[in-house]
Design a protein around this motif. Structure first.
Motif, PDB file in Angstrom:
ATOM      1  N   SER A 155       2.340  70.853  63.659  1.00 55.46           N
ATOM      2  CA  SER A 155       3.685  71.280  63.253  1.00 55.46           C
ATOM      3  C   SER A 155       4.626  70.086  63.182  1.00 55.46           C
ATOM      4  O   SER A 155       5.429  69.964  62.241  1.00 55.46           O
ATOM      5  CB  SER A 155       4.225  72.318  64.242  1.00 55.46           C
ATOM      6  N   ALA A 156       4.547  69.198  64.177  1.00 59.83           N
ATOM      7  CA  ALA A 156       5.398  68.008  64.168  1.00 59.83           C
ATOM      8  C   ALA A 156       5.074  67.116  62.973  1.00 59.83           C
ATOM      9  O   ALA A 156       5.977  66.614  62.286  1.00 59.83           O
ATOM     10  CB  ALA A 156       5.223  67.236  65.469  1.00 59.83           C
ATOM     11  N   ALA A 157       3.764  66.922  62.701  1.00 57.27           N
ATOM     12  CA  ALA A 157       3.363  66.100  61.558  1.00 57.27           C
ATOM     13  C   ALA A 157       3.805  66.752  60.244  1.00 57.27           C
ATOM     14  O   ALA A 157       4.226  66.060  59.301  1.00 57.27           O
ATOM     15  CB  ALA A 157       1.848  65.904  61.563  1.00 57.27           C
ATOM     16  N   GLN A 381      19.323  71.255  72.768  1.00 56.35           N
ATOM     17  CA  GLN A 381      19.098  70.430  71.584  1.00 56.35           C
ATOM     18  C   GLN A 381      19.105  71.271  70.311  1.00 56.35           C
ATOM     19  O   GLN A 381      19.550  70.803  69.252  1.00 56.35           O
ATOM     20  CB  GLN A 381      17.771  69.683  71.717  1.00 56.35           C
ATOM     21  N   LEU A 382      18.612  72.495  70.407  1.00 57.55           N
ATOM     22  CA  LEU A 382      18.627  73.369  69.238  1.00 57.55           C
ATOM     23  C   LEU A 382      20.064  73.691  68.830  1.00 57.55           C
ATOM     24  O   LEU A 382      20.405  73.657  67.637  1.00 57.55           O
ATOM     25  CB  LEU A 382      17.858  74.655  69.534  1.00 57.55           C
ATOM     26  N   GLN A 383      20.901  73.965  69.809  1.00 60.46           N
ATOM     27  CA  GLN A 383      22.306  74.234  69.497  1.00 60.46           C
ATOM     28  C   GLN A 383      22.974  73.000  68.904  1.00 60.46           C
ATOM     29  O   GLN A 383      23.759  73.088  67.948  1.00 60.46           O
ATOM     30  CB  GLN A 383      23.037  74.688  70.764  1.00 60.46           C
ATOM     31  N   ASN A 384      22.675  71.827  69.470  1.00 66.34           N
ATOM     32  CA  ASN A 384      23.225  70.580  68.916  1.00 66.34           C
ATOM     33  C   ASN A 384      22.748  70.347  67.485  1.00 66.34           C
ATOM     34  O   ASN A 384      23.498  69.843  66.640  1.00 66.34           O
ATOM     35  CB  ASN A 384      22.829  69.397  69.788  1.00 66.34           C
ATOM     36  N   ALA A 385      21.493  70.690  67.219  1.00 70.24           N
ATOM     37  CA  ALA A 385      20.949  70.506  65.867  1.00 70.24           C
ATOM     38  C   ALA A 385      21.688  71.392  64.869  1.00 70.24           C
ATOM     39  O   ALA A 385      21.990  70.971  63.742  1.00 70.24           O
ATOM     40  CB  ALA A 385      19.452  70.809  65.864  1.00 70.24           C
ATOM     41  N   TYR A 386      21.986  72.651  65.279  1.00 73.72           N
ATOM     42  CA  TYR A 386      22.782  73.533  64.414  1.00 73.72           C
ATOM     43  C   TYR A 386      24.151  72.921  64.142  1.00 73.72           C
ATOM     44  O   TYR A 386      24.626  72.892  62.992  1.00 73.72           O
ATOM     45  CB  TYR A 386      22.955  74.908  65.066  1.00 73.72           C
ATOM     46  N   ASN A 387      24.807  72.468  65.205  1.00 71.36           N
ATOM     47  CA  ASN A 387      26.159  71.913  65.055  1.00 71.36           C
ATOM     48  C   ASN A 387      26.145  70.669  64.163  1.00 71.36           C
ATOM     49  O   ASN A 387      27.027  70.489  63.303  1.00 71.36           O
ATOM     50  CB  ASN A 387      26.731  71.563  66.422  1.00 71.36           C
ATOM     51  N   ASN A 388      25.150  69.800  64.370  1.00 72.23           N
ATOM     52  CA  ASN A 388      25.073  68.582  63.565  1.00 72.23           C
ATOM     53  C   ASN A 388      24.805  68.900  62.099  1.00 72.23           C
ATOM     54  O   ASN A 388      25.335  68.238  61.196  1.00 72.23           O
ATOM     55  CB  ASN A 388      23.987  67.667  64.124  1.00 72.23           C
ATOM     56  N   PHE A 389      23.998  69.920  61.855  1.00 72.63           N
ATOM     57  CA  PHE A 389      23.700  70.314  60.481  1.00 72.63           C
ATOM     58  C   PHE A 389      24.974  70.779  59.770  1.00 72.63           C
ATOM     59  O   PHE A 389      25.199  70.453  58.590  1.00 72.63           O
ATOM     60  CB  PHE A 389      22.652  71.414  60.474  1.00 72.63           C
ATOM     61  N   GLN A 438      18.880  68.977  58.653  1.00 75.10           N
ATOM     62  CA  GLN A 438      18.228  70.262  58.401  1.00 75.10           C
ATOM     63  C   GLN A 438      16.822  70.277  58.986  1.00 75.10           C
ATOM     64  O   GLN A 438      16.405  71.253  59.619  1.00 75.10           O
ATOM     65  CB  GLN A 438      18.173  70.524  56.893  1.00 75.10           C
ATOM     66  N   ASN A 439      16.099  69.177  58.832  1.00 72.57           N
ATOM     67  CA  ASN A 439      14.755  69.079  59.399  1.00 72.57           C
ATOM     68  C   ASN A 439      14.811  69.074  60.932  1.00 72.57           C
ATOM     69  O   ASN A 439      13.931  69.635  61.595  1.00 72.57           O
ATOM     70  CB  ASN A 439      14.073  67.812  58.891  1.00 72.57           C
ATOM     71  N   ASN A 440      15.875  68.476  61.489  1.00 72.67           N
ATOM     72  CA  ASN A 440      15.990  68.403  62.943  1.00 72.67           C
ATOM     73  C   ASN A 440      16.195  69.773  63.582  1.00 72.67           C
ATOM     74  O   ASN A 440      15.837  69.976  64.750  1.00 72.67           O
ATOM     75  CB  ASN A 440      17.148  67.477  63.340  1.00 72.67           C
ATOM     76  N   VAL A 441      16.772  70.717  62.835  1.00 74.30           N
ATOM     77  CA  VAL A 441      16.896  72.076  63.367  1.00 74.30           C
ATOM     78  C   VAL A 441      15.508  72.666  63.600  1.00 74.30           C
ATOM     79  O   VAL A 441      15.223  73.265  64.649  1.00 74.30           O
ATOM     80  CB  VAL A 441      17.719  72.964  62.414  1.00 74.30           C
ATOM     81  N   TRP A 442      14.621  72.481  62.627  1.00 73.45           N
ATOM     82  CA  TRP A 442      13.251  72.973  62.784  1.00 73.45           C
ATOM     83  C   TRP A 442      12.504  72.175  63.858  1.00 73.45           C
ATOM     84  O   TRP A 442      11.713  72.730  64.621  1.00 73.45           O
ATOM     85  CB  TRP A 442      12.508  72.878  61.446  1.00 73.45           C
ATOM     86  N   GLN A 443      12.784  70.873  63.937  1.00 71.83           N
ATOM     87  CA  GLN A 443      12.154  70.063  64.977  1.00 71.83           C
ATOM     88  C   GLN A 443      12.603  70.522  66.370  1.00 71.83           C
ATOM     89  O   GLN A 443      11.795  70.561  67.310  1.00 71.83           O
ATOM     90  CB  GLN A 443      12.509  68.582  64.785  1.00 71.83           C
ATOM     91  N   ALA A 444      13.881  70.861  66.508  1.00 73.16           N
ATOM     92  CA  ALA A 444      14.380  71.355  67.789  1.00 73.16           C
ATOM     93  C   ALA A 444      13.754  72.703  68.131  1.00 73.16           C
ATOM     94  O   ALA A 444      13.432  72.977  69.296  1.00 73.16           O
ATOM     95  CB  ALA A 444      15.904  71.480  67.736  1.00 73.16           C
ATOM     96  N   LEU A 446      10.816  73.543  67.216  1.00 70.34           N
ATOM     97  CA  LEU A 446       9.450  73.184  67.617  1.00 70.34           C
ATOM     98  C   LEU A 446       9.409  72.756  69.082  1.00 70.34           C
ATOM     99  O   LEU A 446       8.485  73.119  69.823  1.00 70.34           O
ATOM    100  CB  LEU A 446       8.921  72.067  66.716  1.00 70.34           C
ATOM    101  N   LEU A 447      10.401  71.978  69.522  1.00 69.97           N
ATOM    102  CA  LEU A 447      10.469  71.597  70.936  1.00 69.97           C
ATOM    103  C   LEU A 447      10.604  72.823  71.830  1.00 69.97           C
ATOM    104  O   LEU A 447      10.012  72.889  72.908  1.00 69.97           O
ATOM    105  CB  LEU A 447      11.658  70.653  71.158  1.00 69.97           C
ATOM    106  N   LEU A 448      11.385  73.786  71.368  1.00 70.90           N
ATOM    107  CA  LEU A 448      11.541  75.029  72.129  1.00 70.90           C
ATOM    108  C   LEU A 448      10.207  75.774  72.210  1.00 70.90           C
ATOM    109  O   LEU A 448       9.836  76.298  73.269  1.00 70.90           O
ATOM    110  CB  LEU A 448      12.607  75.907  71.477  1.00 70.90           C
ATOM    111  N   ALA A 449       9.480  75.809  71.097  1.00 73.38           N
ATOM    112  CA  ALA A 449       8.163  76.463  71.090  1.00 73.38           C
ATOM    113  C   ALA A 449       7.195  75.753  72.017  1.00 73.38           C
ATOM    114  O   ALA A 449       6.410  76.389  72.724  1.00 73.38           O
ATOM    115  CB  ALA A 449       7.614  76.501  69.664  1.00 73.38           C
ATOM    116  N   ALA A 450       7.246  74.408  72.024  1.00 70.14           N
ATOM    117  CA  ALA A 450       6.347  73.636  72.888  1.00 70.14           C
ATOM    118  C   ALA A 450       6.647  73.884  74.358  1.00 70.14           C
ATOM    119  O   ALA A 450       5.735  73.993  75.183  1.00 70.14           O
ATOM    120  CB  ALA A 450       6.476  72.145  72.569  1.00 70.14           C
ATOM    121  N   ALA A 451       7.939  73.973  74.721  1.00 64.95           N
ATOM    122  CA  ALA A 451       8.306  74.221  76.113  1.00 64.95           C
ATOM    123  C   ALA A 451       8.035  75.659  76.516  1.00 64.95           C
ATOM    124  O   ALA A 451       7.638  75.935  77.652  1.00 64.95           O
ATOM    125  CB  ALA A 451       9.783  73.889  76.317  1.00 64.95           C
TER     126      ALA A 451
END
Length: 460
Positions: A155-157, A381-389, A438-444, A446-451
């Protein structure tokens, strides 16, 4: 001519259809790595091996049944006196002692069937079966956590490759704008409206934009290789799902807590603890006695007659006379054995295994705490990714408007080349920031899914 046109048109439709069919979705990528990755295949074989081991342990409930046949040729001189067979090897010559040595030889035979059944082992076999089941569950959990880890890597790749493709797309658009700018500047320079140096600077911008596009394509090739390796696939440039570059996940995860004990890696560690506990139970059962039932059925034949001791000529070296059955015996009984020194020996082994179990438990607790912390971090980080987007949207709109204004001003000679170039840079940077955000929202996510230990958060 009409036929050629139809053929070219048909070929174009086929190519477009093939290209559309080759879109690699994230779900397809995850399925491919599960089915094709060699490390996962290796652990699948270990699961099958542990299943066979469990079946073998269950078969220990069956009695030992032995059939044997022996045919021999030799002498039977015997002598009164003790005999010790060193290392368990010896020769049995069944005869009364003779007055002197002779070399009379005949054939002999022995046929037997032995049955030995551990009818009550005080938990030994039961614990061996339970240990086999625990080991099987551990290898299955190990397979699950390996699949989960591999899916996270894929998923990360996948998202990294998508980000590189989007950056390349932005650089292509930037190159197109630079070319339009150069054509406009070159035409005005040839008309004498602006200095020739402006046209050369615009040409340099076109070259720079093309160089950035080539570098972005290099990154795409690098991430394509990485994704292909993780899927155990051939190298190719993948066409990815547009969902992840045209949208962001609409519903953020609002959970404040999550049961990370269900995380595949923690499940694997828990199975290791269970196996260690079961190993302790098996060691304890080795201190207990054993009750067995046994039975022996024998048939013997000999070329020596019953009165051979009185008459040394009463024998025959005929093969058929020696290999028949002349006498039979049977034996039935119970055997109770208990090595009491095992009580002391295995106390130490039980303590050793208890320490190992405690070590595994501490590792489990530490990993559980780490995952809880990682889950909280991933939510933030997911919330930050939304805000940054959302902020990058403002940047793109402002940069696009500034670029349009400077383009109009430069066409009319109301601004200089430096200001126009700066607006071009600002728009390019803003578009790249937008795609990355936009990609970082999905990456964040993914981090949530991994944790959290659940890939379905990213791929429903």
């Amino acid at each position: 001519m009409k036929f050629k046109f139809i053929a070219v048109f048909s070929l174009t439709l086929v190519c477009n259809s093939m290209s559309y069919a080759q879109v690699l979705t994230l779900k397809d990528a995850l399925d491919r790595t599960v089915n094709q990755y060699d490390k996962i295949k290796a652990k699948q074989q270990l699961v099958s091996a542990s299943t066979q081991n469990t079946a073998f342990q269950k078969q220990q409930y069956l009695p030992d049944v032995t059939f044997g046949a022996q045919q021999s040729f030799g002498t039977i001189n015997a002598q009164n006196g003790p005999m010790y067979a060193y290392g368990g090897l010896g020769s049995a010559a069944t005869s009364m002692p003779l007055a002197e040595q002779n070399w009379n030889a005949a054939f002999g035979s022995l046929y037997f069937a032995n049955v030995n059944w551990n009818i009550f082992t005080f938990g030994k076999i039961k614990n061996q079966v339970e240990l086999g089941i625990a080991t099987e569950q551990k290898t299955l959990a190990d397979l699950d956590q390996e699949i989960f880890q591999q899916q996270i890597k894929v998923s990360a790749a996948y998202l990294n490759l998508l980000a590189s493709q989007r950056v390349k797309y932005v650089q292509e658009r930037n190159w197109e704008r630079a070319k339009v700018f150069f054509e406009m500047t070159d035409a005005r320079a040839k008309s004498g409206l602006i200095p020739e140096v402006d046209a050369q600077l615009a040409k340099a911008e076109v070259s720079n934009a093309k160089s950035l596009q080539i570098k972005a394509y290099d990154k795409e090739l690098e991430f394509s290789k990485h994704l292909a390796v993780l899927m155990n696939d051939n190298f190719k440039t993948f066409q990815l799902d547009s969902l992840y570059n045209t949208s962001v996940p609409l519903k953020a995860i609002n959970q404040q807590t999550v049961d990370v004990a269900k995380h595949p890696y923690l499940q694997f560690q828990q199975r290791e603890i269970d196996e260690s506990v079961q190993q302790t139970e098996l060691l304890k059962s080795n201190k207990r006695p054993n009750l067995s039932a046994f039975g022996v059925l024998q048939g013997r034949g000999s070329g020596f007659d019953w009165n051979y001791v009185q008459d040394n000529s009463a024998y025959s070296n005929n093969y058929l006379k020696g290999v028949g059955i002349d006498r039979g015996n049977y034996l039935l009984g119970l055997s109770f054995t208990w090595n009491v020194t095992q009580l002391f020996r295995f106390n130490t082994k039980v303590k050793e295994q208890n320490y190992r179990t405690q070590s595994l438990q501490y590792q489990f607790d530490a990993q559980q705490k780490e995952l809880n912390v990682a889950f909280g971090q991933a939510q933030a980080q997911l919330q930050n990714a939304y805000n940054n987007f959302e902020e990058t949207k403002v940047q793109v709109d402002a940069a696009a408007l500034a670029y349009q204004q400077h383009t109009a001003l430069y066409k009319n000679g109301l601004t200089n080349l430096v200001d126009y170039t700066q607006s071009l840079y600002s728009l390019n940077r803003a578009e790249i920031e937008y795609e990355i955000a936009q990609n970082n929202v999905w990456q964040a996510l993914l981090l949530l899914a991994a944790a959290q230990g659940d890939i379905h958060v990213l791929v429903p």
